[in-house]
Design an enzyme around this catalytic site. Structure first.
Site, PDB file in Angstrom:
ATOM      1  N   GLU A  49      -7.478  -0.456   3.831  1.00  0.00           N
ATOM      2  CA  GLU A  49      -6.304  -1.036   3.187  1.00  0.00           C
ATOM      3  C   GLU A  49      -6.321  -0.561   1.738  1.00  0.00           C
ATOM      4  OE1 GLU A  49      -6.287  -5.255   3.471  1.00  0.00           O
ATOM      5  OE2 GLU A  49      -6.399  -5.280   5.657  1.00  0.00           O
ATOM      6  N   ASP A  60      -3.518 -12.854  -3.970  1.00  0.00           N
ATOM      7  CA  ASP A  60      -4.862 -12.408  -4.310  1.00  0.00           C
ATOM      8  C   ASP A  60      -5.533 -13.265  -5.375  1.00  0.00           C
ATOM      9  OD1 ASP A  60      -5.109  -9.987  -2.651  1.00  0.00           O
ATOM     10  OD2 ASP A  60      -3.381  -9.312  -3.815  1.00  0.00           O
TER      11      ASP A  60
END
Length: 262
Positions: A49, A60
């Site tokens: 990724e 995140d």
């Protein structure tokens, strides 16, 4: 067949679990990112990724937020990330998934973005801030030949939505193991086995588990259910602490892959 699907089919035939990493594009540099991608391919990482840095990565935690900010400060942008993939594709065919936020795609132009993904060799997309109900526009363009796969995310709160999310899903399903953002060390969801089992039962594609994983031991208790593990924040921490040393990166990836399939 898409590179992701081809790799997952190979792993299924070998009865192996997939090892997937997340890294922020542009760190420690553009060329450094390319070197790390190639090193991971050599070490046995199955899918990468590649995080496209964004100013407000809402899904995140602090580690990836900091990495994204640092990459932006170095001048990384979407066009340069496409360039990374193009350069890597000259001699490396590891599946690459863009992990990114939808604003970046909208600003670039959705159709133009998909065409650029096809031309550069991007295999998949993970867009955490794009709800299933709003995927229609980009899905229309992803019907093109050799277009990347849109990977679906599910979370412990998805429940009744799981069959809908997975009905036409391709590649793999990304199971978020905990509530909140990436890189948390507070432990997995209390009903993690039940949740993963429900996803597995509803899914016709491999089930991957991510968020809060740093070693193969972290998924020992659910290895009989999942088809692979995704490591993000812990991998970024490792690279940062070791000044992006390629030998350390290769050793970590090789070890994780072996332990995951022990």
């Amino acid at each position: 067949m898409n590179r992701i699907e081809k790799k997952l089919k190979e792993l299924e035939e070998k009865k192996q679990k997939a090892f997937i990493t997340y890294m922020t594009a542009g760190l420690p540099s553009i060329k450094g990112t390319e070197e790390i991608i190639r090193a991971q391919a050599e070490a046995g990482t199955d899918i990468i990724e590649l995080g496209v840095p964004f100013s407000d990565p809402v899904a995140d935690g602090p580690v990836i937020q900091a990495a994204s900010f640092k990459s932006i400060q170095l001048g990384t942008n979407l066009e340069k990330v496409f360039g990374i993939v193009e350069d890597v594709r000259k001699d490396c065919q590891i599946p690459i998934v863009f992990m990114m936020y939808y604003n970046t795609i909208l600003y670039y132009g959705v159709e133009r973005f998909v065409d650029r993904c096809i031309a550069s060799g991007v295999d998949g997309l993970i867009i955490p801030d794009l709800p299933f109900e709003e995927q229609g526009e980009i899905n229309g363009y992803l019907l093109k030949k050799n277009a990347p796969i849109l990977i679906q995310l599910v979370a412990p709160v998805s429940k009744q939505r799981i069959p809908m999310l997975l009905e036409k899903a391709r590649g793999f399903v990304y199971c978020v193991s905990t509530m909140g953002v990436t890189g948390q060390s507070t432990g997995f969801h209390k009903d993690i086995r039940k949740y993963l089992s429900e996803v597995k039962a509803a899914s016709s594609i491999p089930v991957m588990m991510g968020f809060g994983i740093s070693s193969a031991k972290d998924v020992e208790g659910v290895k009989d259910i999942i088809d692979g593990a995704i490591v993000g924040s812990a991998f970024i921490n490792l690279m940062e602490k070791n000044d992006y040393n390629v030998d350390v990166i290769k050793e970590y990836c090789s070890t994780f892959k072996k332990e995951l399939n022990a």
